[in-house]
Design a protein around this motif. Structure first.
Motif, short mmCIF file in Angstrom:
data_model
loop_
_atom_site.label_atom_id
_atom_site.label_comp_id
_atom_site.label_asym_id
_atom_site.label_seq_id
_atom_site.Cartn_x
_atom_site.Cartn_y
_atom_site.Cartn_z
N VAL A 1 0.83 -1.20 0.00
CA VAL A 1 0.00 0.00 0.00
C VAL A 1 0.87 1.25 0.00
O VAL A 1 0.55 2.24 -0.66
CB VAL A 1 -0.99 -0.02 1.19
CG1 VAL A 1 -1.78 1.26 1.27
CG2 VAL A 1 -1.92 -1.22 1.07
N TRP A 2 2.00 1.22 0.72
CA TRP A 2 2.93 2.36 0.69
C TRP A 2 3.42 2.61 -0.73
O TRP A 2 3.47 3.75 -1.18
CB TRP A 2 4.10 2.10 1.63
CG TRP A 2 5.11 3.19 1.64
CD1 TRP A 2 5.02 4.40 2.28
CD2 TRP A 2 6.37 3.20 0.95
NE1 TRP A 2 6.15 5.14 2.04
CE2 TRP A 2 7.00 4.43 1.23
CE3 TRP A 2 7.02 2.27 0.14
CZ2 TRP A 2 8.24 4.75 0.72
CZ3 TRP A 2 8.26 2.59 -0.36
CH2 TRP A 2 8.86 3.82 -0.08
N GLU A 3 3.75 1.52 -1.43
CA GLU A 3 4.19 1.67 -2.82
C GLU A 3 3.08 2.25 -3.71
O GLU A 3 3.36 2.91 -4.71
CB GLU A 3 4.66 0.33 -3.39
CG GLU A 3 5.98 -0.12 -2.83
CD GLU A 3 6.45 -1.45 -3.41
OE1 GLU A 3 5.59 -2.33 -3.68
OE2 GLU A 3 7.66 -1.61 -3.60
N GLU A 4 1.83 1.99 -3.36
CA GLU A 4 0.71 2.52 -4.13
C GLU A 4 0.48 4.00 -3.87
O GLU A 4 0.08 4.74 -4.78
CB GLU A 4 -0.57 1.74 -3.81
CG GLU A 4 -0.55 0.30 -4.28
CD GLU A 4 -1.77 -0.48 -3.81
OE1 GLU A 4 -2.69 0.11 -3.21
OE2 GLU A 4 -1.80 -1.70 -4.05
N ARG B 1 3.06 1.42 8.09
CA ARG B 1 3.14 0.15 8.83
C ARG B 1 2.51 0.29 10.21
O ARG B 1 1.75 -0.58 10.65
CB ARG B 1 4.59 -0.29 8.95
CG ARG B 1 4.75 -1.65 9.62
CD ARG B 1 6.19 -2.04 9.74
NE ARG B 1 6.84 -1.11 10.68
CZ ARG B 1 8.14 -1.04 10.85
NH1 ARG B 1 8.95 -1.78 10.15
NH2 ARG B 1 8.64 -0.20 11.73
N ALA B 2 2.78 1.39 10.89
CA ALA B 2 2.20 1.63 12.22
C ALA B 2 0.68 1.75 12.13
O ALA B 2 -0.05 1.25 13.00
CB ALA B 2 2.81 2.87 12.84
N ARG C 1 -4.73 -3.79 12.94
CA ARG C 1 -4.70 -5.21 13.33
C ARG C 1 -5.01 -5.38 14.81
O ARG C 1 -5.76 -6.25 15.20
CB ARG C 1 -3.32 -5.80 13.04
CG ARG C 1 -3.14 -6.27 11.66
CD ARG C 1 -1.83 -7.03 11.48
NE ARG C 1 -1.52 -7.08 10.08
CZ ARG C 1 -0.76 -6.19 9.45
NH1 ARG C 1 -0.18 -5.23 10.13
NH2 ARG C 1 -0.57 -6.28 8.16
N LEU C 2 -4.38 -4.54 15.62
CA LEU C 2 -4.56 -4.66 17.07
C LEU C 2 -5.94 -4.23 17.53
O LEU C 2 -6.41 -4.67 18.57
CB LEU C 2 -3.49 -3.85 17.79
CG LEU C 2 -2.06 -4.35 17.60
CD1 LEU C 2 -1.08 -3.42 18.30
CD2 LEU C 2 -1.90 -5.77 18.11
N SER C 3 -6.60 -3.37 16.76
CA SER C 3 -7.92 -2.89 17.16
C SER C 3 -9.02 -3.89 16.84
O SER C 3 -10.13 -3.76 17.33
CB SER C 3 -8.23 -1.55 16.50
OG SER C 3 -8.43 -1.71 15.12
N GLY D 1 5.32 10.79 3.25
CA GLY D 1 5.71 10.28 4.56
C GLY D 1 6.47 8.97 4.46
O GLY D 1 6.77 8.47 3.38
N SER D 2 6.75 8.41 5.60
CA SER D 2 7.57 7.21 5.67
C SER D 2 6.73 5.94 5.58
O SER D 2 5.54 5.94 5.87
CB SER D 2 8.36 7.19 6.97
OG SER D 2 7.47 6.99 8.07
#
Length: 111
Positions: free
Chosen positions: A43-46, A60-61, A67-69, A54-55
């Motif tokens: 998705v970052w590459e998209e 990823r965060a 995922r955690l939610s 941004g980074s």
């Protein structure tokens, strides 16, 4: 630090509530997540060609938070449903499991 009435107040600072570079792309990330794409790198590459500056770590965060939610399974994270033959659903049994099962079934057939 002496002004904080609770430990939580120590974590409230100038960076909280500040807009991030990711904010404008969150609807796109949510759409991709709902489509089943949970790979942050993909998705970052998209979104980089769409103007995201941004980074990757921020993307990823964001996915990690998603995922955690999600509500955990009442049986635990690594629980696999077993099929009637005792193997894990959706997977072929391991060679060790296959050997064990064949010995078990051959010994019960002899009795």
């Amino acid at each position: 630090m002496a002004d904080a009435a609770t430990p939580e107040e120590l974590f409230h600072g100038q960076w909280q509530g500040r807009p991030s570079k990711l904010d404008a792309f969150k609807p796109y990330l949510d759409d991709r997540w709902n489509q089943g794409c949970t790979n942050a790198w993909r998705v970052w590459e998209e979104i980089v060609p769409l103007g995201y500056q941004g980074s990757y770590q921020r993307v990823r965060a964001y996915f990690r938070e998603k995922r955690l939610s999600q509500a955990p399974s009442p049986l635990g994270r690594h629980h696999l449903v077993s099929s009637p033959d005792g193997s894990s659903a959706g997977r072929r049994p391991s060679p060790r499991r296959s050997t064990f099962d064949s010995r078990l079934f051959s010994s019960t057939a002899l009795n």
